[in-house]
Scaffold this motif. Structure first.
Motif, PDB file in Angstrom:
ATOM      1  N   SER A 270      -6.755 -39.286  63.092  1.00 17.19           N
ATOM      2  CA  SER A 270      -5.619 -39.909  63.569  1.00 17.19           C
ATOM      3  C   SER A 270      -7.902 -40.874  63.979  1.00 17.19           C
ATOM      4  CB  SER A 270      -5.473 -40.353  65.321  1.00 17.19           C
ATOM      5  OG  SER A 270      -6.203 -39.815  66.317  1.00 17.19           O
ATOM      6  N   GLN A 271      -6.912 -42.265  63.998  1.00 12.92           N
ATOM      7  CA  GLN A 271      -8.423 -43.488  64.557  1.00 12.92           C
ATOM      8  C   GLN A 271      -9.450 -42.806  65.246  1.00 12.92           C
ATOM      9  OE1 GLN A 271      -8.194 -45.966  62.230  1.00 12.92           O
ATOM     10  NE2 GLN A 271     -10.445 -46.473  62.963  1.00 12.92           N
ATOM     11  N   ASP A 272      -8.561 -42.361  66.383  1.00 12.57           N
ATOM     12  CA  ASP A 272      -9.542 -42.134  67.431  1.00 12.57           C
ATOM     13  C   ASP A 272     -10.176 -40.868  67.671  1.00 12.57           C
ATOM     14  OD1 ASP A 272      -6.416 -43.130  68.773  1.00 12.57           O
ATOM     15  OD2 ASP A 272      -7.819 -43.906  70.248  1.00 12.57           O
ATOM     16  N   ILE A 273      -9.789 -39.771  66.625  1.00 12.20           N
ATOM     17  CA  ILE A 273     -10.770 -38.523  66.471  1.00 12.20           C
ATOM     18  C   ILE A 273     -11.493 -38.250  64.896  1.00 12.20           C
ATOM     19  CG2 ILE A 273      -9.486 -37.429  68.195  1.00 12.20           C
ATOM     20  CD1 ILE A 273      -7.127 -36.522  66.321  1.00 12.20           C
ATOM     21  N   LYS A 274     -11.159 -39.798  64.356  1.00 13.35           N
ATOM     22  CA  LYS A 274     -11.415 -39.700  63.040  1.00 13.35           C
ATOM     23  C   LYS A 274     -12.903 -38.675  62.172  1.00 13.35           C
ATOM     24  CE  LYS A 274     -13.638 -43.647  63.026  1.00 13.35           C
ATOM     25  NZ  LYS A 274     -14.108 -45.659  62.565  1.00 13.35           N
ATOM     26  N   ASN A 275     -14.340 -38.567  63.180  1.00 13.24           N
ATOM     27  CA  ASN A 275     -15.255 -37.543  63.457  1.00 13.24           C
ATOM     28  C   ASN A 275     -15.077 -36.246  63.618  1.00 13.24           C
ATOM     29  OD1 ASN A 275     -16.069 -40.431  62.247  1.00 13.24           O
ATOM     30  ND2 ASN A 275     -17.062 -40.799  64.568  1.00 13.24           N
ATOM     31  N   GLN A 276     -13.465 -35.849  63.645  1.00 14.98           N
ATOM     32  CA  GLN A 276     -13.622 -34.618  64.752  1.00 14.98           C
ATOM     33  C   GLN A 276     -12.947 -33.924  63.190  1.00 14.98           C
ATOM     34  OE1 GLN A 276     -12.519 -33.735  69.006  1.00 14.98           O
ATOM     35  NE2 GLN A 276     -13.315 -35.596  68.817  1.00 14.98           N
ATOM     36  N   SER A 277     -13.327 -32.157  63.253  1.00 12.15           N
ATOM     37  CA  SER A 277     -12.486 -31.863  62.219  1.00 12.15           C
ATOM     38  C   SER A 277     -11.269 -30.722  62.462  1.00 12.15           C
ATOM     39  CB  SER A 277     -13.198 -30.777  61.627  1.00 12.15           C
ATOM     40  OG  SER A 277     -13.447 -29.839  62.427  1.00 12.15           O
ATOM     41  N   LYS A 278      -9.932 -30.881  61.536  1.00 17.82           N
ATOM     42  CA  LYS A 278      -9.003 -30.013  62.681  1.00 17.82           C
ATOM     43  C   LYS A 278      -9.379 -28.711  63.183  1.00 17.82           C
ATOM     44  CE  LYS A 278      -5.451 -27.268  60.500  1.00 17.82           C
ATOM     45  NZ  LYS A 278      -4.183 -26.586  58.887  1.00 17.82           N
ATOM     46  N   THR A 279     -10.383 -28.155  61.857  1.00 20.73           N
ATOM     47  CA  THR A 279     -10.466 -26.736  62.231  1.00 20.73           C
ATOM     48  C   THR A 279     -11.142 -26.289  64.238  1.00 20.73           C
ATOM     49  OG1 THR A 279     -13.035 -27.201  61.984  1.00 20.73           O
ATOM     50  CG2 THR A 279     -11.517 -26.207  60.558  1.00 20.73           C
ATOM     51  N   ASN A 280     -11.819 -27.827  64.479  1.00 16.44           N
ATOM     52  CA  ASN A 280     -12.049 -27.992  66.443  1.00 16.44           C
ATOM     53  C   ASN A 280     -11.315 -27.956  67.428  1.00 16.44           C
ATOM     54  OD1 ASN A 280     -15.048 -27.471  65.757  1.00 16.44           O
ATOM     55  ND2 ASN A 280     -15.066 -29.829  65.009  1.00 16.44           N
ATOM     56  N   ARG A 281      -9.517 -28.492  66.564  1.00 15.75           N
ATOM     57  CA  ARG A 281      -8.651 -28.212  67.366  1.00 15.75           C
ATOM     58  C   ARG A 281      -8.044 -27.401  68.344  1.00 15.75           C
ATOM     59  NH1 ARG A 281      -9.829 -32.718  68.127  1.00 15.75           N
ATOM     60  NH2 ARG A 281      -9.860 -34.407  66.466  1.00 15.75           N
ATOM     61  N   ILE A 282      -8.210 -27.619  68.937  1.00 19.60           N
ATOM     62  CA  ILE A 282      -7.103 -26.318  70.421  1.00 19.60           C
ATOM     63  C   ILE A 282      -5.646 -26.584  70.150  1.00 19.60           C
ATOM     64  CG2 ILE A 282      -7.281 -25.421  72.417  1.00 19.60           C
ATOM     65  CD1 ILE A 282     -10.196 -26.664  72.764  1.00 19.60           C
ATOM     66  N   PRO A 283      -5.133 -24.783  69.910  1.00 18.32           N
ATOM     67  CA  PRO A 283      -3.619 -24.724  69.713  1.00 18.32           C
ATOM     68  C   PRO A 283      -3.647 -26.209  71.783  1.00 18.32           C
ATOM     69  CG  PRO A 283      -4.761 -22.722  69.011  1.00 18.32           C
ATOM     70  CD  PRO A 283      -5.843 -23.704  69.875  1.00 18.32           C
ATOM     71  N   GLY A 284      -1.960 -26.785  70.986  1.00 17.29           N
ATOM     72  CA  GLY A 284      -1.674 -27.825  72.428  1.00 17.29           C
ATOM     73  C   GLY A 284      -2.173 -28.696  73.550  1.00 17.29           C
ATOM     74  N   GLU A 285      -3.746 -29.465  72.330  1.00 18.68           N
ATOM     75  CA  GLU A 285      -3.644 -29.973  72.200  1.00 18.68           C
ATOM     76  C   GLU A 285      -3.690 -31.152  71.599  1.00 18.68           C
ATOM     77  OE1 GLU A 285      -8.757 -31.887  71.461  1.00 18.68           O
ATOM     78  OE2 GLU A 285      -8.200 -30.318  70.331  1.00 18.68           O
ATOM     79  N   ILE A 286      -3.070 -32.578  72.204  1.00 21.97           N
ATOM     80  CA  ILE A 286      -2.516 -33.823  72.077  1.00 21.97           C
ATOM     81  C   ILE A 286      -4.012 -34.011  71.049  1.00 21.97           C
ATOM     82  CG2 ILE A 286      -2.145 -36.188  72.155  1.00 21.97           C
ATOM     83  CD1 ILE A 286      -1.135 -35.366  75.557  1.00 21.97           C
ATOM     84  N   THR A 299      -1.371 -26.806  67.148  1.00 20.33           N
ATOM     85  CA  THR A 299      -0.202 -25.445  67.370  1.00 20.33           C
ATOM     86  C   THR A 299      -1.765 -24.796  66.438  1.00 20.33           C
ATOM     87  OG1 THR A 299       0.343 -25.225  64.978  1.00 20.33           O
ATOM     88  CG2 THR A 299       1.760 -26.167  66.651  1.00 20.33           C
ATOM     89  N   ASN A 300      -1.235 -22.821  66.186  1.00 22.06           N
ATOM     90  CA  ASN A 300      -1.810 -22.620  65.413  1.00 22.06           C
ATOM     91  C   ASN A 300      -2.402 -23.076  63.893  1.00 22.06           C
ATOM     92  OD1 ASN A 300      -3.808 -19.882  65.093  1.00 22.06           O
ATOM     93  ND2 ASN A 300      -2.350 -19.676  64.020  1.00 22.06           N
ATOM     94  N   ASP A 301      -1.542 -23.409  63.472  1.00 22.45           N
ATOM     95  CA  ASP A 301      -1.927 -23.767  62.073  1.00 22.45           C
ATOM     96  C   ASP A 301      -1.764 -25.104  61.766  1.00 22.45           C
ATOM     97  OD1 ASP A 301       0.687 -23.617  62.800  1.00 22.45           O
ATOM     98  OD2 ASP A 301       1.465 -21.917  60.689  1.00 22.45           O
ATOM     99  N   TYR A 302      -0.551 -25.876  61.872  1.00 25.36           N
ATOM    100  CA  TYR A 302      -0.374 -27.057  61.565  1.00 25.36           C
ATOM    101  C   TYR A 302       0.091 -28.495  62.624  1.00 25.36           C
ATOM    102  CZ  TYR A 302       0.264 -25.162  56.994  1.00 25.36           C
ATOM    103  OH  TYR A 302       0.378 -24.696  56.204  1.00 25.36           O
ATOM    104  N   PRO A 303       0.059 -29.200  62.919  1.00 25.33           N
ATOM    105  CA  PRO A 303       0.230 -30.056  63.968  1.00 25.33           C
ATOM    106  C   PRO A 303       1.859 -30.256  64.011  1.00 25.33           C
ATOM    107  CG  PRO A 303      -1.296 -31.611  62.746  1.00 25.33           C
ATOM    108  CD  PRO A 303      -0.997 -30.322  61.713  1.00 25.33           C
ATOM    109  N   VAL A 304       2.429 -30.539  65.588  1.00 23.14           N
ATOM    110  CA  VAL A 304       4.243 -31.258  65.547  1.00 23.14           C
ATOM    111  C   VAL A 304       4.004 -32.267  66.414  1.00 23.14           C
ATOM    112  CG1 VAL A 304       5.638 -30.436  67.304  1.00 23.14           C
ATOM    113  CG2 VAL A 304       3.633 -28.002  66.122  1.00 23.14           C
TER     114      VAL A 304
END
Length: 336
Positions: A270-286, A299-304
């Motif tokens: 999204s526009q707010d997080i464009k500089n961060q990579s998917k691999t840095n995402r934590i399961p449960g994170e909005i 989630t563990n693999d894809y966004p819900v």
């Protein structure tokens, strides 16, 4: 042909109504005792009891038929031809199974021998099964182990949740019970072995699938684990509808409808997080809150993508409204 109907939930109540409307004589209904239900926890009758009252059918409620000698004797004196069991919620003892002249028959919501037990519809969805169905079987002392005389299957659609699939299976069950009753009444005068032979009953060992057990759903099952893969989470939300939930700041949020947002190749920040990579995402994170689209959660693999949800103490709503009610922000983590 005199019938005693055994059942408890709405699923079974619809079967009862169909049988009566088809002209069959239901001389009694056996159901679970009144329970505390709903927000007010008021004592309420089972849907089958309510249906029986509307149809002016005598009702017998029992906490445990195996220990209820009084009800056993009452039923014996009714001299019914057939017992029909649809989601009653208790195991019937041998002395009950032996009472009716034309046998004791169960409509079970799975393709036996798969998902024997208390919650076959829930587990068929949670397990992401391709199909499920209805089996009409002759009851015996084992748990859903009897020979099958009728079977019909249905594909589990990606859009099916527990309510949708339960309603579809209830209609199927009603039709198969009527079909079975037409055949069963022609076996008058036969012993059990001859009756099953005439009905072309199939032992479950000769049916497709391996035996599996659909245990009762517990409160703990309803909690979503965002560390799981997206598809597994979606199937849990669908299979436990409307009870699957997550937590935020100690408050419960029921997730009522959700879809997998995208696959790895389609994933876009999204526009707010464009500089961060998917691999840095934590399961449960909005990872996104959008008025038109809703809330995306990693989630563990894809966004819900959460479409509809319900905050504790509030009415069900779209997920963007939920985000306002719950004071959710991007980078907040659900499940705490």
């Amino acid at each position: 042909m005199k019938i005693v109907f055994w059942g408890t939930p709405k699923y079974a109540a619809e079967n009862l109504k169909t049988i009566v409307n088809a002209g069959y004589e239901v001389i009694a209904v056996v159901t679970q005792p009144d329970r505390k239900r709903g927000r007010g926890k008021k004592l309420s009758p089972s849907p089958v009891k309510e249906a029986a009252e509307e149809l002016s059918i005598p009702i017998y409620a029992t906490q445990s038929i195996s220990k209820d000698q009084k009800t056993k004797e009452i039923l014996l004196n009714l001299k019914a031809d057939v017992y029909l069991v649809v989601a009653f919620g208790q195991i019937l003892p041998k002395e009950i199974l032996d009472q009716p002249k034309l046998g004791c028959w169960n409509s079970h919501a799975s393709l036996l021998p798969v998902w024997r037990g208390a919650a076959p519809i829930q587990w068929s969805i949670i397990n992401a099964d391709a199909k499920t169905g209805i089996c009409i079987m002759s009851m015996e002392e084992g748990l859903d182990t009897g020979p099958v005389i009728e079977q019909e299957s249905t594909v589990i659609k990606d859009s099916d949740n527990l309510e949708i699939l339960t309603n579809r299976l209830s209609v199927m069950s009603s039709k198969l019970l009527l079909k079975s009753l037409e055949k069963i009444k022609l076996t008058k005068g036969l012993n059990k072995s001859s009756r099953l032979k005439q009905l072309n009953a199939i032992e479950q060992r000769n049916l497709k699938g391996s035996p599996s057990y659909a245990r009762q759903i517990t409160k703990e099952d309803n909690l979503i684990d965002w560390n799981q893969d997206a598809r597994k989470i979606i199937k849990k939300i669908q299979g436990l509808y409307p009870n699957a939930y997550t937590l935020f700041n100690g408050k419960r949020i029921k997730i009522l409808d959700a879809i997998i947002s995208c696959d790895n190749n389609q994933f876009k920040e999204s526009q707010d997080i464009k500089n961060q990579s998917k691999t840095n995402r934590i399961p449960g994170e909005i990872i996104m809150i959008n008025k038109q689209i809703g809330i995306k959660i990693m989630t563990n693999d894809y966004p819900v993508l959460i479409k509809y949800a319900q905050l504790e103490g509030k009415k069900a709503t779209d997920s963007y409204t939920l985000s306002i009610q719950s004071n959710l922000s991007i980078n907040d983590k659900l499940g705490i």
